[in-house]
Design a protein around this motif. Sequence first.
Motif, PDB file in Angstrom:
ATOM      1  N   PHE A 153       0.848  -1.191   0.000  1.00  0.00           N
ATOM      2  CA  PHE A 153       0.000   0.000   0.000  1.00  0.00           C
ATOM      3  C   PHE A 153       0.880   1.236   0.000  1.00  0.00           C
ATOM      4  O   PHE A 153       1.975   1.240   0.572  1.00  0.00           O
ATOM      5  CB  PHE A 153      -0.913   0.021   1.231  1.00  0.00           C
ATOM      6  N   ILE A 154       0.391   2.302  -0.648  1.00  0.00           N
ATOM      7  CA  ILE A 154       1.027   3.618  -0.587  1.00  0.00           C
ATOM      8  C   ILE A 154       0.133   4.520   0.258  1.00  0.00           C
ATOM      9  O   ILE A 154      -0.999   4.812  -0.128  1.00  0.00           O
ATOM     10  CB  ILE A 154       1.224   4.219  -1.985  1.00  0.00           C
ATOM     11  N   PHE A 155       0.627   4.949   1.404  1.00  0.00           N
ATOM     12  CA  PHE A 155      -0.169   5.762   2.320  1.00  0.00           C
ATOM     13  C   PHE A 155      -0.173   7.223   1.861  1.00  0.00           C
ATOM     14  O   PHE A 155       0.894   7.836   1.740  1.00  0.00           O
ATOM     15  CB  PHE A 155       0.405   5.680   3.740  1.00  0.00           C
ATOM     16  N   PRO A 156      -1.380   7.812   1.629  1.00  0.00           N
ATOM     17  CA  PRO A 156      -1.461   9.213   1.167  1.00  0.00           C
ATOM     18  C   PRO A 156      -1.376  10.201   2.330  1.00  0.00           C
ATOM     19  O   PRO A 156      -2.313  10.965   2.599  1.00  0.00           O
ATOM     20  CB  PRO A 156      -2.825   9.250   0.480  1.00  0.00           C
ATOM     21  N   THR A 167       5.470   4.103   1.083  1.00  0.00           N
ATOM     22  CA  THR A 167       5.069   2.842   0.472  1.00  0.00           C
ATOM     23  C   THR A 167       5.477   1.687   1.383  1.00  0.00           C
ATOM     24  O   THR A 167       6.625   1.616   1.822  1.00  0.00           O
ATOM     25  CB  THR A 167       5.729   2.663  -0.904  1.00  0.00           C
ATOM     26  N   LEU A 168       4.530   0.803   1.649  1.00  0.00           N
ATOM     27  CA  LEU A 168       4.768  -0.363   2.499  1.00  0.00           C
ATOM     28  C   LEU A 168       4.683  -1.625   1.657  1.00  0.00           C
ATOM     29  O   LEU A 168       3.765  -1.790   0.852  1.00  0.00           O
ATOM     30  CB  LEU A 168       3.723  -0.423   3.619  1.00  0.00           C
ATOM     31  N   ILE A 178      -0.572   1.216  10.690  1.00  0.00           N
ATOM     32  CA  ILE A 178      -0.868   2.626  10.918  1.00  0.00           C
ATOM     33  C   ILE A 178       0.337   3.442  10.468  1.00  0.00           C
ATOM     34  O   ILE A 178       1.482   3.079  10.739  1.00  0.00           O
ATOM     35  CB  ILE A 178      -1.168   2.897  12.407  1.00  0.00           C
ATOM     36  N   CYS A 179       0.066   4.557   9.779  1.00  0.00           N
ATOM     37  CA  CYS A 179       1.156   5.374   9.238  1.00  0.00           C
ATOM     38  C   CYS A 179       0.810   6.851   9.336  1.00  0.00           C
ATOM     39  O   CYS A 179      -0.337   7.253   9.093  1.00  0.00           O
ATOM     40  CB  CYS A 179       1.421   5.000   7.778  1.00  0.00           C
ATOM     41  N   GLY A 180       1.821   7.670   9.684  1.00  0.00           N
ATOM     42  CA  GLY A 180       1.662   9.118   9.705  1.00  0.00           C
ATOM     43  C   GLY A 180       2.970   9.797   9.364  1.00  0.00           C
ATOM     44  O   GLY A 180       4.055   9.208   9.499  1.00  0.00           O
ATOM     45  N   VAL A 220       4.181  -7.138  11.229  1.00  0.00           N
ATOM     46  CA  VAL A 220       4.645  -8.027  10.163  1.00  0.00           C
ATOM     47  C   VAL A 220       5.889  -7.423   9.513  1.00  0.00           C
ATOM     48  O   VAL A 220       5.900  -6.242   9.168  1.00  0.00           O
ATOM     49  CB  VAL A 220       3.539  -8.227   9.112  1.00  0.00           C
ATOM     50  N   PRO A 221       6.974  -8.200   9.332  1.00  0.00           N
ATOM     51  CA  PRO A 221       8.178  -7.665   8.683  1.00  0.00           C
ATOM     52  C   PRO A 221       7.855  -7.046   7.326  1.00  0.00           C
ATOM     53  O   PRO A 221       7.047  -7.575   6.555  1.00  0.00           O
ATOM     54  CB  PRO A 221       9.084  -8.888   8.544  1.00  0.00           C
ATOM     55  N   ALA A 222       8.504  -5.921   7.032  1.00  0.00           N
ATOM     56  CA  ALA A 222       8.169  -5.177   5.820  1.00  0.00           C
ATOM     57  C   ALA A 222       9.346  -4.323   5.375  1.00  0.00           C
ATOM     58  O   ALA A 222      10.282  -4.072   6.140  1.00  0.00           O
ATOM     59  CB  ALA A 222       6.948  -4.296   6.045  1.00  0.00           C
ATOM     60  N   GLN A 223       9.285  -3.891   4.123  1.00  0.00           N
ATOM     61  CA  GLN A 223      10.143  -2.841   3.611  1.00  0.00           C
ATOM     62  C   GLN A 223       9.294  -1.593   3.422  1.00  0.00           C
ATOM     63  O   GLN A 223       8.099  -1.684   3.112  1.00  0.00           O
ATOM     64  CB  GLN A 223      10.768  -3.228   2.273  1.00  0.00           C
ATOM     65  N   VAL A 224       9.907  -0.420   3.594  1.00  0.00           N
ATOM     66  CA  VAL A 224       9.217   0.835   3.329  1.00  0.00           C
ATOM     67  C   VAL A 224      10.048   1.654   2.353  1.00  0.00           C
ATOM     68  O   VAL A 224      11.279   1.537   2.314  1.00  0.00           O
ATOM     69  CB  VAL A 224       8.950   1.654   4.608  1.00  0.00           C
ATOM     70  N   THR A 225       9.364   2.460   1.562  1.00  0.00           N
ATOM     71  CA  THR A 225      10.028   3.400   0.662  1.00  0.00           C
ATOM     72  C   THR A 225       9.601   4.804   1.040  1.00  0.00           C
ATOM     73  O   THR A 225       8.397   5.093   1.114  1.00  0.00           O
ATOM     74  CB  THR A 225       9.672   3.117  -0.801  1.00  0.00           C
ATOM     75  N   ILE A 226      10.573   5.674   1.310  1.00  0.00           N
ATOM     76  CA  ILE A 226      10.311   7.070   1.645  1.00  0.00           C
ATOM     77  C   ILE A 226      11.158   7.945   0.732  1.00  0.00           C
ATOM     78  O   ILE A 226      12.171   7.503   0.184  1.00  0.00           O
ATOM     79  CB  ILE A 226      10.605   7.379   3.131  1.00  0.00           C
ATOM     80  N   SER A 227      10.744   9.188   0.560  1.00  0.00           N
ATOM     81  CA  SER A 227      11.429  10.083  -0.369  1.00  0.00           C
ATOM     82  C   SER A 227      11.850  11.363   0.331  1.00  0.00           C
ATOM     83  O   SER A 227      11.325  11.718   1.386  1.00  0.00           O
ATOM     84  CB  SER A 227      10.509  10.421  -1.549  1.00  0.00           C
ATOM     85  N   TRP A 228      12.822  12.026  -0.256  1.00  0.00           N
ATOM     86  CA  TRP A 228      13.220  13.352   0.231  1.00  0.00           C
ATOM     87  C   TRP A 228      13.106  14.359  -0.903  1.00  0.00           C
ATOM     88  O   TRP A 228      13.131  14.019  -2.081  1.00  0.00           O
ATOM     89  CB  TRP A 228      14.644  13.313   0.796  1.00  0.00           C
ATOM     90  N   ASP A 229      12.937  15.644  -0.528  1.00  0.00           N
ATOM     91  CA  ASP A 229      12.814  16.718  -1.502  1.00  0.00           C
ATOM     92  C   ASP A 229      13.545  17.942  -0.981  1.00  0.00           C
ATOM     93  O   ASP A 229      14.361  17.849  -0.053  1.00  0.00           O
ATOM     94  CB  ASP A 229      11.338  17.014  -1.813  1.00  0.00           C
TER      95      ASP A 229
END
Length: 398
Positions: A153-156, A167-168, A178-180, A220-229
Amino acid sequence: MAIHCGESLIMKLLLQITLVLTTSIAVAQTAFYNSGNVQVHNNANIGLHTDFINNANFDQTTGTLGFYGNRAIIVSGSIPPSLWDAEIFMDANVFLQTPIMVRNNVNFVDGDVLTPTNLQSVYLSFMNEGLYTGEGDFSKITGFAAINDRNVFIFPVGDPQRLRPLTLNSQGNTPLVICGYFFENPSNPSSVLNTFDTFTKVNDIGTVSDREFWIVQSDVPAQVTISWDDRSNLAAIPNATFESIIVVGWNKSANQWVIIGNSGMSGDINQGFVTSQTFVPSDYAAITFGTIPLPTDTFAVNNPTLGNYFLSPNADGINDVLVIDGLEESPNNVVRIFNRYGQKVFEQVNYTNQFQGIANTGTLVLGQEKGLPEGVYFYTATLFDLELEYTGFLFLDQ
């Protein structure tokens, strides 16, 4: 208040509304109060311009509940409503004081969904097939979003000014995530009760970003994708490079920032994204960007690379031998040179300017009197004294 039945998904003419009341609905002056069982049938909409108080089941809807108008709307009550479709088209925002569950789609047109930033139990949740459209800087979730029974899922999520999604990718189906996102200094955040001192970190971390952080909770084990600007301002970290950026997390048990690590990244120091290694999100209270430590050795700080070189061994006294600048700082070294096929053609321990375009190792050493062919070569220089290794290119002109 009034129940408006004149908007479609983008405020067009409402086709149909059918309310099935099994107990009662109380309509007060300032809120739509549900104390019974409301159903919104297929292709029907309810458009709210006022607060929504839900104290009874609201989970059989197959139509749309829209939030419209130019004033903020508060959603509260003892029972979280479960919607089929939702639409946000407001000059203000929708404030959640109780969770909202969405089973099909949220249409973000204008206006944010806000949740209490210090209360992770209140969120907008996308159920196992729930989606969203129209997200952007002015239409997103500010606070906490959630998903149920899914693994990708991509959290908006974002802050009031920008969308900053996460992105999870979980290793298995997750009952709840839960994401913030918070554009705040982790050491002194204004939105959450906890603090995450950026100077409390393991030695393997050089710097922890003091600009922003995400909160992700899942068992649950996961990878996340985060971005910088540009707002992330990673370029302002002393001597930071694109290659030095890493994902770090505030470990709950260690009570400090530790390295989560990268599995992939793209971009440059000003804008890009990174995917983490696999980790258990609930082990961490926050995640953000960090950098690997800066070298304490003056030579390494002043020499991020040793450069690329041109060599023309024609006995004219110019560029006849390979002189690697600064190598004398570490006499305990080894220099290796490879051709474009990856074959090692030269190796010298304690290098002191011996390479003149002639092979001393590998198959080409048999014809060394002719010299190596003209072209581009790749070198490595290992400085054992300084515990450093450099790579670069040289062009050989015979």
